[in-house]
Scaffold this motif. Structure first.
Motif, mmCIF file in Angstrom:
data_model
loop_
_atom_site.group_PDB
_atom_site.id
_atom_site.type_symbol
_atom_site.label_atom_id
_atom_site.label_comp_id
_atom_site.label_asym_id
_atom_site.label_seq_id
_atom_site.Cartn_x
_atom_site.Cartn_y
_atom_site.Cartn_z
ATOM 1 N N THR A 1 15.008 -5.297 16.347
ATOM 2 C CA THR A 1 14.241 -4.089 16.207
ATOM 3 C C THR A 1 14.944 -3.110 14.705
ATOM 4 N N ILE A 2 13.659 -2.880 13.927
ATOM 5 C CA ILE A 2 14.029 -2.182 12.752
ATOM 6 C C ILE A 2 12.972 -1.173 12.260
ATOM 7 N N ASN A 3 13.715 -0.399 11.410
ATOM 8 C CA ASN A 3 12.693 0.612 10.982
ATOM 9 C C ASN A 3 12.651 0.396 9.411
ATOM 10 N N TYR A 4 11.765 0.592 8.767
ATOM 11 C CA TYR A 4 11.308 0.067 7.372
ATOM 12 C C TYR A 4 10.680 1.274 6.708
ATOM 13 N N THR A 5 10.847 0.940 5.388
ATOM 14 C CA THR A 5 9.810 1.702 4.536
ATOM 15 C C THR A 5 9.343 0.682 3.463
ATOM 16 N N LEU A 6 7.851 0.562 3.469
ATOM 17 C CA LEU A 6 7.165 -0.238 2.369
ATOM 18 C C LEU A 6 6.589 0.415 1.420
ATOM 19 N N ARG A 7 7.049 0.099 0.064
ATOM 20 C CA ARG A 7 6.323 0.639 -1.340
ATOM 21 C C ARG A 7 5.628 -0.408 -1.986
ATOM 22 N N PHE B 1 10.528 -3.745 0.332
ATOM 23 C CA PHE B 1 10.838 -3.085 1.514
ATOM 24 C C PHE B 1 12.128 -2.452 1.587
ATOM 25 N N GLU B 2 12.652 -1.583 2.330
ATOM 26 C CA GLU B 2 13.793 -1.105 2.692
ATOM 27 C C GLU B 2 14.059 -1.078 4.167
ATOM 28 N N VAL B 3 14.800 -2.175 4.871
ATOM 29 C CA VAL B 3 14.926 -2.362 6.169
ATOM 30 C C VAL B 3 16.063 -2.008 6.742
#
Length: 195
Positions: A46-52, A174-176
């Motif tokens: 299970t992950i949260n992430y930000t994609l730029r 990605f920041e995960v």
């Protein structure tokens, strides 16, 4: 318990106290702590992430925004292979930053995946503009694919559609954060639930 002859009663008392402390230490020793589950093939992650892309945020999945974390089966091909490799061995609570060049993400843009189609194929749409996305059927009718309008030539009555992935040709940043890692649930066999 073994008692040895001592020359002084005080020595016997010290030896007995030492042996008693040693026995208590074994009796009340803490249970071994198991290592935290690590991301690996067959684990539910299970992950949260930000994609730029180019420093601009393209997508966020975060509890801060009220989103449910993304859960996937590691090794199933749901994530980009290079991102899965970067997550390999991580544990809940770990954060990583990963930069994927196009060749490790969705590849370079392929001009062969762009084609001109008559504008009348988009009948029923009031205004066709670049950047709009549609679902289109393949010529044999077996597949449905996403197409993006990249050019509209009203004068000549055609539209250029692109079936490249929208992120093709882009470097993905990605920041995960790993939220949880767990084993796959046990199953009771062919189509049955565990009892």
């Amino acid at each position: 318990m073994v008692v040895r002859a001592a020359t002084h009663p005080h020595d016997v008392a010290l030896e007995l106290a030492h042996e008693h402390a040693h026995e208590l230490a074994h009796e009340y020793a803490p249970a071994p702590v198991s290592a935290p589950a690590r991301v690996g093939v067959g684990k539910y992650v299970t992950i949260n992430y930000t994609l730029r892309t180019n420093g601009a945020i393209r997508h966020i999945r975060s509890a801060v925004w009220g989103d449910q974390p993304l859960e996937y089966l590691h090794g199933s091909g749901r994530l980009l292979p290079a991102l899965e490799r970067a997550l390999e061995g991580k544990v809940a609570g770990e954060r990583i930053a990963v930069t994927l060049p196009p060749e490790d993400a969705y590849g370079e843009r392929d001009k062969a995946l762009q084609q001109r189609v008559p504008a009348e194929q988009f009948g029923g749409v009031d205004q066709i503009e670049p950047g709009m996305c549609f679902l289109a059927h393949s010529e044999d009718g077996r597949r449905v694919e996403n197409v993006m309008i990249t050019e509209v030539n009203e004068e000549n009555g055609f539209v250029v559609v692109d079936t490249n992935h929208p992120l093709a040709g882009m470097t993905l940043e990605f920041e995960v954060t790993v939220v949880a890692v767990r084993d796959a649930p046990a199953t009771g066999g062919c189509g049955t639930s565990p009892s």
